[in-house]
Scaffold this active site. Structure first.
Site, short mmCIF file in Angstrom:
data_model
loop_
_atom_site.label_atom_id
_atom_site.label_comp_id
_atom_site.label_asym_id
_atom_site.label_seq_id
_atom_site.Cartn_x
_atom_site.Cartn_y
_atom_site.Cartn_z
N SER A 125 0.90 -1.27 0.18
CA SER A 125 0.21 -0.03 -0.10
C SER A 125 0.95 1.31 0.04
O SER A 125 2.19 1.24 0.43
CB SER A 125 -0.92 0.08 1.05
OG SER A 125 -1.59 1.16 1.27
N HIS A 126 0.31 2.25 -0.45
CA HIS A 126 0.97 3.56 -0.55
C HIS A 126 1.12 4.10 1.11
O HIS A 126 1.86 4.88 1.31
CB HIS A 126 0.40 4.84 -1.15
CG HIS A 126 0.44 4.44 -2.81
ND1 HIS A 126 -0.03 3.55 -3.35
CD2 HIS A 126 1.19 5.54 -3.53
CE1 HIS A 126 0.31 3.65 -4.44
NE2 HIS A 126 1.01 4.81 -4.58
N SER A 127 0.19 3.46 2.04
CA SER A 127 0.27 4.02 3.44
C SER A 127 0.66 2.84 4.34
O SER A 127 -0.14 1.72 4.11
CB SER A 127 -1.03 4.55 3.78
OG SER A 127 -1.10 4.52 5.18
N SER A 186 1.15 3.11 -8.60
CA SER A 186 2.53 2.63 -8.37
C SER A 186 2.76 1.70 -7.62
O SER A 186 3.92 1.05 -7.72
CB SER A 186 3.42 3.90 -8.18
OG SER A 186 3.03 4.23 -6.67
#
Length: 226
Positions: free
Chosen positions: A9-11, A70
């Protein structure tokens, strides 16, 4: 051993939170979060994903779930460098619902391909390749049906929905439960079925009888809950 799961995940908080949630329903499955950048920012990190894949090695294969853009590219790059003989598969699935469905399938001993299939079935939508047989009046009749009364106090909440959806996703069958896709955790939760509600199950396909019995078995045992 079981199939293991990596969440990209981006987070960092999203990855860790999704794993924490799924672990409540699949305590024996190793799930490794790989969220955020190495310096704690929002984004993805090839190094973190590769480290997560290394940590997940040693099981019966690895399924990787990602959130946005991404993250998919980072995961694909990491897969190119993955070491070892284990099968590593990238799932096209929503992170939270897909992870829960995959984790439940892995907890039940499903293969790495079936775990990925369970995750991807979380997108929803019936598997219309199994249409059943034509009945009187032109309607397609299911190959197997069953009616089961919910006996657990909480009724159809997240854990029962995940158990039903996760198990059915690995079968060669199309199932509806009170008219919604039985392989969709979200769809099952929208039923709002409380204790005493009756689940009407219709199944078509090679695993129809098995699928109906699977749902019935879960309901009869109260999903292992009070």
């Amino acid at each position: 051993m079981t199939v293991r799961i990596v969440v990209v995940s981006h987070s960092d908080k999203i990855a860790e939170g999704a794993v924490e949630l799924a672990a409540q329903m699949a305590p024996d499955v190793l799930m490794v979060p790989a969220g955020g950048t190495s310096d704690g920012r929002i984004g993805t990190s090839l190094e973190k994903v590769m480290a997560a894949l290394d940590e997940a090695a040693g099981g019966d294969g690895v399924v990787v779930l990602t959130d946005l853009g991404s993250a998919v590219m980072t995961a694909e790059s990491a897969l190119e460098f993955a070491d070892g003989p284990a099968t590593v598969l990238l799932a096209d699935a929503p992170v939270v619902e897909g992870l829960v469905a995959a984790a439940v399938a892995a907890q039940g001993g499903a293969s790495v391909h079936d775990v990925r299939r369970a995750a991807e079935a979380a997108h929803g939508g019936p598997k219309d390749e199994h249409a059943g047989t034509i009945a009187a009046g032109g309607q397609r009749a299911p190959d197997a049906t069953g009616d089961f009364e919910l006996i657990n106090l909480a009724g159809m909440h997240a854990r029962p929905a995940a158990k039903i959806a996760g198990g059915l996703s690995g079968m060669d069958v199309m199932v509806t439960v009170n008219g919604v896709d039985g392989a969709s955790m979200t769809g099952l939760m929208t039923l709002g079925a409380g204790k005493g509600s009756v689940l009407h199950v219709e199944a078509s396909g090679p695993d129809a009888e098995r699928a109906v019995e699977y749902v019935g078995g879960l309901v009869r045992t109260g999903f292992g809950e009070p």
